[in-house]
Design an enzyme around this catalytic site. Structure first.
Site, mmCIF file in Angstrom:
data_model
loop_
_atom_site.group_PDB
_atom_site.id
_atom_site.type_symbol
_atom_site.label_atom_id
_atom_site.label_comp_id
_atom_site.label_asym_id
_atom_site.label_seq_id
_atom_site.Cartn_x
_atom_site.Cartn_y
_atom_site.Cartn_z
ATOM 1 N N MET A 84 42.600 -18.598 -5.002
ATOM 2 C CA MET A 84 41.668 -18.479 -4.074
ATOM 3 C C MET A 84 41.831 -17.438 -3.228
ATOM 4 O O MET A 84 42.333 -17.409 -2.035
ATOM 5 C CB MET A 84 41.378 -19.848 -3.207
ATOM 6 C CG MET A 84 40.811 -20.889 -4.260
ATOM 7 S SD MET A 84 40.944 -22.641 -3.649
ATOM 8 C CE MET A 84 42.658 -22.773 -4.316
ATOM 9 N N ASP A 109 37.485 -29.392 -10.119
ATOM 10 C CA ASP A 109 38.426 -29.381 -8.808
ATOM 11 C C ASP A 109 37.797 -29.758 -7.607
ATOM 12 O O ASP A 109 36.848 -29.176 -7.180
ATOM 13 C CB ASP A 109 39.136 -28.053 -8.899
ATOM 14 C CG ASP A 109 40.225 -28.063 -8.072
ATOM 15 O OD1 ASP A 109 40.637 -28.917 -7.067
ATOM 16 O OD2 ASP A 109 40.616 -26.695 -7.538
ATOM 17 N N HIS A 148 45.711 -21.831 -9.359
ATOM 18 C CA HIS A 148 44.181 -21.681 -8.951
ATOM 19 C C HIS A 148 44.248 -20.620 -7.644
ATOM 20 O O HIS A 148 44.555 -21.137 -6.726
ATOM 21 C CB HIS A 148 43.662 -22.949 -8.471
ATOM 22 C CG HIS A 148 42.243 -22.800 -8.023
ATOM 23 N ND1 HIS A 148 41.607 -23.852 -7.398
ATOM 24 C CD2 HIS A 148 41.394 -21.967 -7.994
ATOM 25 C CE1 HIS A 148 40.411 -23.618 -6.926
ATOM 26 N NE2 HIS A 148 40.324 -22.492 -7.119
ATOM 27 N N HIS A 175 48.867 -28.223 -10.694
ATOM 28 C CA HIS A 175 48.006 -27.401 -10.054
ATOM 29 C C HIS A 175 48.368 -26.877 -8.808
ATOM 30 O O HIS A 175 48.890 -27.650 -8.048
ATOM 31 C CB HIS A 175 46.555 -28.479 -9.993
ATOM 32 C CG HIS A 175 45.198 -27.451 -9.448
ATOM 33 N ND1 HIS A 175 44.807 -26.636 -10.493
ATOM 34 C CD2 HIS A 175 44.785 -27.308 -8.079
ATOM 35 C CE1 HIS A 175 43.751 -25.981 -9.661
ATOM 36 N NE2 HIS A 175 43.691 -26.282 -8.326
ATOM 37 N N MET A 177 46.016 -19.541 -1.526
ATOM 38 C CA MET A 177 45.103 -19.405 -0.856
ATOM 39 C C MET A 177 45.456 -18.269 0.461
ATOM 40 O O MET A 177 46.599 -18.281 0.668
ATOM 41 C CB MET A 177 44.147 -20.442 0.055
ATOM 42 C CG MET A 177 44.019 -21.633 -0.651
ATOM 43 S SD MET A 177 43.276 -22.926 0.282
ATOM 44 C CE MET A 177 43.171 -24.355 -0.646
ATOM 45 N N MET A 194 34.297 -25.745 -9.132
ATOM 46 C CA MET A 194 34.500 -26.280 -8.161
ATOM 47 C C MET A 194 33.483 -27.640 -7.754
ATOM 48 O O MET A 194 32.465 -27.468 -8.031
ATOM 49 C CB MET A 194 34.530 -25.311 -7.030
ATOM 50 C CG MET A 194 35.623 -24.303 -6.811
ATOM 51 S SD MET A 194 37.376 -24.923 -6.834
ATOM 52 C CE MET A 194 37.408 -25.961 -5.402
ATOM 53 N N SER A 214 47.423 -31.570 -7.735
ATOM 54 C CA SER A 214 47.339 -30.426 -6.792
ATOM 55 C C SER A 214 48.354 -30.641 -5.983
ATOM 56 O O SER A 214 48.322 -31.662 -5.092
ATOM 57 C CB SER A 214 46.140 -30.268 -6.345
ATOM 58 O OG SER A 214 46.131 -29.221 -5.366
#
Ligand code: DX5
Ligand code: ZN
Length: 226
Positions: free
Chosen positions: A70, A177, A68, A35, A39, A139, A11
């Protein structure tokens, strides 16, 4: 293209954002996916990067992107990441009213579709939706920040999904993750995960590529022991 049995996905949240392309290249020969944690300061309190950074990075590496999201309102934003060339685009179940419709949009845009389940969300209501997805991200912390402590109890969800996958002959990546490191990856692999995100454990190491290889070795050994 053969499908690797286990995926290790560093990540970049834990990388040096001023040297992103270099940091990505440091893991290029060791990692399977990159990754990318997006956010929005609404779905989670933290704020990271968005589409322009992903677009620029896409030209800087051959690694497949595991995005990913969020974010709130993924219906609006997620397809743009598929258009930008992301390999897999994962959005949160908690942020989406119609996950199956969005999964279809992502697949139509040429990406794999991923569903993420945050710390406090049970998995059972989503099991029947999984044929529409390529990836399920469980998660193992509360989404929002890197460097948190792994919560082993959350692996019960991984076990439940793995049973469901094996029984239903689903083709599905089960990704974990949060807090994945040398001292936690084996339990996650033994629980049935086959994709592992690691931020701090990779970019906090002196040699990020070596850290990825070591994590893979530990995961493979634990998965073989099943
Ligand atoms: C947190 C992110 C993670 C984060 C993991 O919400 O989704 O991908 O980068 O970081 P570590 O591996 O440090 O827990
Ligand atoms: Zn993530």
């Amino acid at each position: 293209m053969t499908v690797p049995p286990l995926i290790v996905a560093p990540s970049i949240l834990a990388a040096d954002f001023a040297r992103l392309a270099e940091e990505v290249r440091a893991v290029e020969n060791a990692a399977d996916w990159l990754h990318v944690d997006v956010m929005d300061n609404h779905f989670v309190p933290n704020l990271t990067i968005g589409l322009p950074v992903v677009q620029s990075l896409r030209a800087a590496t051959e690694l497949p992107f595991d995005v990913h999201l969020m974010i709130e309102d993924p219906q609006r934003w997620a397809p743009g990441y598929a258009d930008a060339g992301a390999y897999n685009v994962t959005f949160h179940a908690e942020a989406c009213d119609d996950p199956v419709a969005l999964a279809k949009d992502l697949r139509a845009a040429g990406a794999k579709a991923g569903l993420a389940i945050d710390r406090d969300t049970p998995i059972e209501p989503y099991l029947d939706l999984l044929p529409n997805f390529d990836t399920l991200l469980v998660m193992t912390i509360k989404a929002g920040f890197g460097g948190q402590r792994f919560i082993p109890q959350l692996l019960d969800k991984v076990r439940a999904v793995r049973r469901h996958r094996d029984a239903g002959h689903l083709e599905l990546r089960i990704e974990v993750d949060g807090g994945i490191a040398a001292d936690t990856i084996e339990q996650a692999a033994a629980a049935g995960a086959d994709a592992f995100v690691a931020g701090t454990a990779v970019y906090g190491a002196d040699d990020p590529a070596e850290a990825v290889r070591r994590l893979r070795q530990l995961a493979e050994r634990a998965a073989d022991g099943q």
